[in-house]
Design an enzyme around this catalytic site. Structure first.
Site, PDB file in Angstrom:
ATOM      1  N   ASP A 145       0.844  -1.196   0.000  1.00 21.96           N
ATOM      2  CA  ASP A 145       0.000   0.000   0.000  1.00 21.96           C
ATOM      3  C   ASP A 145       0.879   1.246   0.000  1.00 21.96           C
ATOM      4  O   ASP A 145       1.745   1.393   0.856  1.00 21.96           O
ATOM      5  CB  ASP A 145      -0.873  -0.059   1.275  1.00 21.96           C
ATOM      6  CG  ASP A 145      -2.001   0.951   1.250  1.00 21.96           C
ATOM      7  OD1 ASP A 145      -1.937   1.884   0.431  1.00 21.96           O
ATOM      8  OD2 ASP A 145      -2.937   0.778   2.054  1.00 21.96           O
ATOM      9  N   HIS A 195      -0.237   4.536  -0.030  1.00 26.72           N
ATOM     10  CA  HIS A 195      -0.914   5.778   0.379  1.00 26.72           C
ATOM     11  C   HIS A 195      -0.126   6.460   1.502  1.00 26.72           C
ATOM     12  O   HIS A 195      -0.124   6.005   2.636  1.00 26.72           O
ATOM     13  CB  HIS A 195      -2.329   5.471   0.873  1.00 26.72           C
ATOM     14  CG  HIS A 195      -3.227   4.995  -0.212  1.00 26.72           C
ATOM     15  ND1 HIS A 195      -3.305   3.665  -0.574  1.00 26.72           N
ATOM     16  CD2 HIS A 195      -4.078   5.658  -1.015  1.00 26.72           C
ATOM     17  CE1 HIS A 195      -4.177   3.540  -1.553  1.00 26.72           C
ATOM     18  NE2 HIS A 195      -4.665   4.733  -1.847  1.00 26.72           N
TER      19      HIS A 195
END
Lengths: 469, 136
Positions: free
Chosen positions: B14, B16
């Protein structure tokens, strides 16, 4: 000014005569190191040899480094393998030590015994960030204190644990120093204070223990470990002086009978976009030592590490011939391969693959990760793919008729690229034929400008090497 | 009493980065010693960082919906590494689609997490719960 640089090596004592007003090397010579009797004998023999080449030479200043009597043998101890244990190893290697083994977590009884058997000169004890884990480093201090060997201990771990460690360290009767944490906060390294301690202990204790005190009395400059001198020489050649530029990024490989040293002078920043950095930051001037990759004493391990088939294919012989040669060299480390022989081809193929393996371990790796947001590259360690030069230092390379072919082991191949190793992709090959890196590293303490000028002249470019393994 | 130490980061594949950065800054402002590992953090990295820094809690972010798979086994790895009783918290978009969060929370607790937060949880909520968990 006339300088004499002396390198007391494990086998040879090498002397280099330098004239700094003309910025040139007047001559080099060597003789067998005589550590078991008196090092001065070998030194005098080498000096006589030098006089025979260049005539009478009176030096004004003497500069010395040493890797005699096993060099500076160290053990690194940390907490997590990828964190403080790695930082400890990096600090010790950057200070010119030969790190025999790195330990992580609380030491076991077997590991205590192992350290006893290694009998190091110094143990670098790390673990925990400041204010972080205290238990493991405190326990390890106690366990190290129990080992009945006369090594020095440098504590460079969690500052909050020092109070609890001092009692056991004091009781041990061993020499110990406490310095700043190699990893004071997570992911940030501060290895210089530990390296300064290593240097100080080397000067205070090791020089005497290795029978070099007489030499030390002859010079105002401290005797330093040879790999540190080489590292200083490399750094100077790369970054230059206040007034003259260096040659920029490069790698250097020094392959000896027992170990292979790899040096990289580069930030190693990623060469492509979309890269995420992982792992500990690495120093601009980085040195690694591979204790299992050498051309004689550890040749057996080298063959195991690189694969006998690879060597056989490069040398154009049967695998049995490689194995036979390795067995012969292992039984008798003095063995020299005759020129233009099959043995020489095998020896050079082994060197080629040994360099490939040691450079691969030194350089970083780039992995591709597939995320819902697309492809992302993850880099751990140094990206050396854009490095333009690989310098071979002394040893096997000096005596080869085709050193570029051996050095080509350091270059990236389709296979190493597929594995994600960030090796130099199209480097130029250079050679330090007269093994002057250590001498110039020593000279850099007194006259960096001259040392840089001489290196630029002496480190010569080799013609194009055939690529591919 | 010295500051409590928290390890933060975005788990798995991930990338983000923003929310985690804001979270880390807010936790620092709230008086914690924050070790922020950034994005694409593996379970091993969380554990290693917590061991070296003797962290009091690991605060895991996951925004891309695969959090549940990524978080499985983290408690066991902590136990294995001697991080007994370390607090584990998770937040972000922990699962795909609109699911009943009480169920999601139950599953996270079954995995050994002390707290799991639904999307839209305020920083204040997390900080005040950390205070009661850690006592500081």
């Amino acid at each position: 000014m006339r300088y004499l640089a002396v390198d007391f090596g494990s086998t040879f004592t090498k002397v280099t005569a330098i004239d700094s007003t003309e910025a040139r090397i007047l001559g080099t010579a060597n003789a067998f190191t005589t550590i078991t009797t008196d090092v001065m004998e070998g030194f005098t023999n080498a000096l006589n040899e030098l006089h025979a080449h260049i005539g009478e030479f009176r030096y004004e200043k003497l500069l010395c480094c040493s890797s005699a009597a096993g060099g500076l043998a160290m053990v690194a101890v940390g907490l997590v393998p990828d964190l403080t244990a790695k930082a400890a190893r990096m600090a010790a290697e950057g200070a010119g030590a030969k790190v025999i083994k790195t330990f992580a977590y609380e030491l076991s009884a077997e590991e205590q015994q192992e350290i006893y058997d290694i009998n190091p000169d110094i143990v670098l004890l790390c673990g925990g960030t400041d204010g972080g884990n205290q238990e493991v480093i405190t326990a390890n201090a106690k366990l190290l204190a129990e080992i009945d060997r006369n090594f020095s201990i440098i504590v460079a771990g969690n500052k909050s644990a020092v109070r609890d460690m001092e009692a056991s360290l004091q009781a041990s009767g061993k020499r110990y120093v406490i310095t700043k944490n190699v990893m004071p906060t997570f992911g940030k390294l501060d290895i210089e204070p530990a390296q300064t301690c290593i240097r100080d202990i080397f000067i205070e204790r090791i020089i005497d223990a290795k029978g070099l005190s007489k030499v030390q009395e002859m010079t105002e400059f401290p005797i330093i470990p040879t790999p540190l001198a080489v590292l200083k020489g490399c750094e100077l050649l790369s970054t230059g002086t206040k007034t003259s530029p260096g040659i920029g990024d490069f790698m250097a490989v020094d392959m000896g009978g027992a170990t292979t040293d790899v040096y990289s002078m580069a930030k190693g920043s990623p060469t492509r976009d979309n890269v995420l950095l992982k792992g500990l930051p690495e120093p601009y001037a980085k040195r690694t030592v591979e204790g299992d990759l050498g051309m004689r004493y550890s040749l057996r391990f080298l063959m195991e590490a690189v694969g006998v088939e690879n060597v056989a294919e490069t040398a154009g012989v049967a695998p049995e011939a490689v194995a036979a040669w390795v067995a012969k060299c292992t039984a008798n480390p003095e063995t020299i391969a005759p020129e233009n022989s099959e043995e020489r081809r095998i020896d050079e193929a082994l060197a080629h693959w040994g360099i490939a393996e040691s450079v691969r371990r030194h350089c970083g790796t780039m992995e591709t990760a597939f995320t819902p947001m697309g492809e992302v590259y993850v880099l751990a360690g140094k990206d050396m793919s854009a490095t333009t030069a690989v310098v071979g230092v002394g040893g096997v390379l000096k005596n080869s008729s085709n050193p570029a072919a051996i050095l080509a082991g350091a270059a990236a191949t389709p296979r190493t690229m597929a594995m994600g190793s960030m090796l130099p992709e199209s480097p130029q090959y250079m050679l330090d034929k007269r093994y002057i890196f250590s001498a110039m590293g020593l000279l850099s303490q007194a006259d960096p400008e001259t040392a840089l000028t001489i290196m630029k002249q002496e480190i010569s470019s080799l013609s194009e090497a055939p690529h591919g393994n | 009493m010295s500051k409590k130490t928290l390890v933060t980061g975005v788990i798995g594949a991930d990338v983000h980065a923003v929310g985690n950065r804001i979270l880390a800054l807010s936790l620092e402002e709230a008086g914690y010693n924050v070790v922020n590992l950034g994005v694409m953090v593996s379970q091993e990295e969380f554990v290693n960082a917590a061991v070296e820094t003797k962290a009091d809690a690991i605060v895991v972010s996951s925004l891309y919906g695969h959090g549940e798979i990524d978080c499985q086994g983290l408690r066991e790895k902590c136990d294995e590494a001697g991080l007994k009783g370390i607090f584990l918290l998770a937040g972000g978009n922990l699962v795909v689609g609109k699911q009943d969060f009480t169920e999601v929370e139950k599953r996270y607790k079954a995995m050994g997490f002390d707290r799991a937060y639904p999307p839209g949880t305020t920083l204040e909520t997390t900080i005040s719960e950390l205070r009661s968990l850690l006592g500081a």
